[in-house]
Write an enzyme that holds these catalytic residues in place. Structure first.
Site, PDB file in Angstrom:
ATOM      1  N   GLU A 160       8.437 -10.479 -10.475  1.00 55.87           N
ATOM      2  CA  GLU A 160       7.117  -9.843 -10.449  1.00 55.87           C
ATOM      3  C   GLU A 160       6.643  -9.407 -11.831  1.00 55.87           C
ATOM      4  O   GLU A 160       5.773  -8.553 -11.961  1.00 55.87           O
ATOM      5  CB  GLU A 160       7.160  -8.645  -9.492  1.00 55.87           C
ATOM      6  CG  GLU A 160       7.511  -9.036  -8.064  1.00 55.87           C
ATOM      7  CD  GLU A 160       7.685  -7.827  -7.166  1.00 55.87           C
ATOM      8  OE1 GLU A 160       6.665  -7.200  -6.815  1.00 55.87           O
ATOM      9  OE2 GLU A 160       8.835  -7.499  -6.825  1.00 55.87           O
ATOM     10  N   SER A 216       6.114  -7.945  -3.284  1.00 60.74           N
ATOM     11  CA  SER A 216       5.014  -8.882  -3.512  1.00 60.74           C
ATOM     12  C   SER A 216       5.020 -10.074  -2.558  1.00 60.74           C
ATOM     13  O   SER A 216       4.378 -11.077  -2.817  1.00 60.74           O
ATOM     14  CB  SER A 216       5.018  -9.393  -4.963  1.00 60.74           C
ATOM     15  OG  SER A 216       4.622  -8.374  -5.847  1.00 60.74           O
ATOM     16  N   ARG A 269       3.500   4.015  -1.390  1.00 61.05           N
ATOM     17  CA  ARG A 269       2.620   3.234  -0.513  1.00 61.05           C
ATOM     18  C   ARG A 269       3.438   2.783   0.691  1.00 61.05           C
ATOM     19  O   ARG A 269       4.488   2.164   0.542  1.00 61.05           O
ATOM     20  CB  ARG A 269       2.056   2.010  -1.234  1.00 61.05           C
ATOM     21  CG  ARG A 269       0.918   1.330  -0.456  1.00 61.05           C
ATOM     22  CD  ARG A 269       0.609  -0.053  -0.989  1.00 61.05           C
ATOM     23  NE  ARG A 269       1.655  -1.006  -0.638  1.00 61.05           N
ATOM     24  CZ  ARG A 269       2.260  -1.792  -1.510  1.00 61.05           C
ATOM     25  NH1 ARG A 269       1.968  -1.754  -2.793  1.00 61.05           N
ATOM     26  NH2 ARG A 269       3.207  -2.643  -1.109  1.00 61.05           N
ATOM     27  N   ASP A 291       3.617   0.526   3.999  1.00 62.27           N
ATOM     28  CA  ASP A 291       3.041  -0.660   4.626  1.00 62.27           C
ATOM     29  C   ASP A 291       3.367  -0.653   6.111  1.00 62.27           C
ATOM     30  O   ASP A 291       4.536  -0.499   6.494  1.00 62.27           O
ATOM     31  CB  ASP A 291       3.592  -1.929   3.972  1.00 62.27           C
ATOM     32  CG  ASP A 291       3.226  -2.030   2.491  1.00 62.27           C
ATOM     33  OD1 ASP A 291       2.223  -1.414   2.090  1.00 62.27           O
ATOM     34  OD2 ASP A 291       3.940  -2.729   1.752  1.00 62.27           O
ATOM     35  N   GLU A 324       7.762  -1.272   5.393  1.00 62.61           N
ATOM     36  CA  GLU A 324       8.503  -0.892   4.196  1.00 62.61           C
ATOM     37  C   GLU A 324       7.721   0.161   3.433  1.00 62.61           C
ATOM     38  O   GLU A 324       6.539   0.405   3.709  1.00 62.61           O
ATOM     39  CB  GLU A 324       8.767  -2.108   3.306  1.00 62.61           C
ATOM     40  CG  GLU A 324       7.517  -2.847   2.871  1.00 62.61           C
ATOM     41  CD  GLU A 324       7.867  -4.172   2.202  1.00 62.61           C
ATOM     42  OE1 GLU A 324       7.934  -4.183   0.954  1.00 62.61           O
ATOM     43  OE2 GLU A 324       8.076  -5.174   2.909  1.00 62.61           O
ATOM     44  N   ASN A 355       6.944   1.456  -0.602  1.00 62.71           N
ATOM     45  CA  ASN A 355       6.997   1.042  -1.995  1.00 62.71           C
ATOM     46  C   ASN A 355       6.883   2.266  -2.903  1.00 62.71           C
ATOM     47  O   ASN A 355       5.934   3.040  -2.779  1.00 62.71           O
ATOM     48  CB  ASN A 355       5.846   0.068  -2.269  1.00 62.71           C
ATOM     49  CG  ASN A 355       5.970  -0.629  -3.609  1.00 62.71           C
ATOM     50  OD1 ASN A 355       6.040   0.014  -4.638  1.00 62.71           O
ATOM     51  ND2 ASN A 355       5.985  -1.938  -3.580  1.00 62.71           N
ATOM     52  N   GLY A 357       1.596  -1.428  -6.771  1.00 60.06           N
ATOM     53  CA  GLY A 357       0.816  -2.194  -7.725  1.00 60.06           C
ATOM     54  C   GLY A 357      -0.432  -1.447  -8.160  1.00 60.06           C
ATOM     55  O   GLY A 357      -1.004  -0.656  -7.408  1.00 60.06           O
TER      56      GLY A 357
END
Length: 331
Positions: A31, A167, A276, A278, A291, A293, A297
């Protein structure tokens, strides 16, 4: 439902003006390109509100630089293992350099999806049923027998993805049993352990969590609508491949459930400052955590900046508040 964070105070003329901030981006993970885009955007946003910031890669020159000129705070815009497995955070702790985000222990926990899912399940937070398969065990025990049993127990469709990674790299939806071996091979190209979980159809939603000084609060959920139905690497970072709705097209009751679950996940994993979460919201309006994070991003198509905008907040001022709070931890 948690209210969105109140607007942070102006950064210009505040303690943030006196800080020297280092933005770490790049690294050697798959990434890297995305990380550099995130880092440049963070750099520009901090400078736009008067913060003295510089961009640096996480390479052999980093530690001498930390020794010679220690920054007041670090923003980790590294994605993949370098920025999310806790190792870099542990090194920054050794150098007594504060950083935005959770500590090394919590980062390691969130980075390993099977471990994180086990913590979420123990806390009563909904997450799809799963099995984690290391490549060596997968081969030793007989691939065909293992895959057949997975289909029998979890059913179809399935989601296959690396146990450690982000990602959407190496992830695939498996709708037929015959497609599962190829999905496993693709996953093992990115990680030695595959996470296979029951696929939950529904709305892809991301909830960013911020703590600007009054405890963790959820930003408006962002709805993700990938053109091909799967939020993979191309859908995340290629213009025109995905449509986002911020806030998500959810009724008030469902929004309340989604944000409550996201905050619970953030807390259960011991996270700090920003994360974050998800999720999938199924047809009945129930959220399922996929998941979490710890280094979201920051690119022009990333979900955290979209959520900040939807909340009526300024990206640079939010970052300025986060680095000020991080620097205060050392002081």
């Amino acid at each position: 439902m948690s209210e969105s964070p109140a607007a942070p105070p102006p950064v210009t003329g505040s303690a943030a003006d006196e800080l020297h901030v280092l933005v770490l981006a790049g690294g050697l993970s798959y990434e890297r390109d995305v990380s550099l885009r995130s880092g440049r955007r963070v750099l520009d946003a901090l400078r736009a509100v008067g913060v003295d910031a510089e961009l640096r890669d996480a390479d052999v020159a980093l530690l001498p630089a930390l020794t010679a000129d220690p920054p007041d705070a670090v923003v980790i815009a590294l994605h993949g293992a370098t920025g999310e497995d806790g190792s870099l955070r542990g090194v920054l702790d050794l150098w007594d350099v504060p950083y935005v985000g959770c500590d090394a222990r919590s980062s390691r926990l969130a980075w390993d999806k099977p471990s994180a899912k086990a913590v979420l399940r123990e806390a009563g937070i909904p997450t799809p049923d799963w099995v984690a398969l290391p490549h060596d065990r997968f081969s030793e025990l007989g691939a065909v027998a293992v895959l057949d049993r997975i289909v029998d127990r979890l059913g179809l469709p399935l989601m296959v993805k690396p146990a450690q990674g982000g990602s959407g790299l190496g992830a695939a939806v498996v709708r037929e049993a015959a497609s599962l071996p190829a999905a496993m091979v693709g996953c093992f190209a990115y990680d030695q352990t595959a996470l296979v979980e029951r696929y939950v159809p529904g709305m892809d939603v991301a909830v960013s969590v911020l703590d600007l000084g009054k405890g963790p609060q959820a930003l408006p959920p962002v709805e993700i609508v990938p053109r091909n139905g799967v939020y993979d690497y191309a859908a995340r970072y290629t213009a025109g491949r995905t449509t986002w709705h911020a806030p998500a097209r959810l009724d008030a009751a469902t929004t309340a459930r989604v944000t409550e679950v996201a905050l619970a996940a953030h807390t259960a994993l011991g996270l700090r400052d920003v994360s974050r979460v998800d999720l999938i919201v199924d047809a009945g309006g129930d959220p399922h955590v996929l998941e979490v994070n710890v280094s979201p991003g920051m690119t022009e198509t990333s979900l955290l900046p979209l959520a900040i905008q939807a909340a009526g907040l300024d990206f640079g001022r939010v970052l300025g508040t986060l680095v000020t709070r991080a620097a205060a931890r050392r002081r």
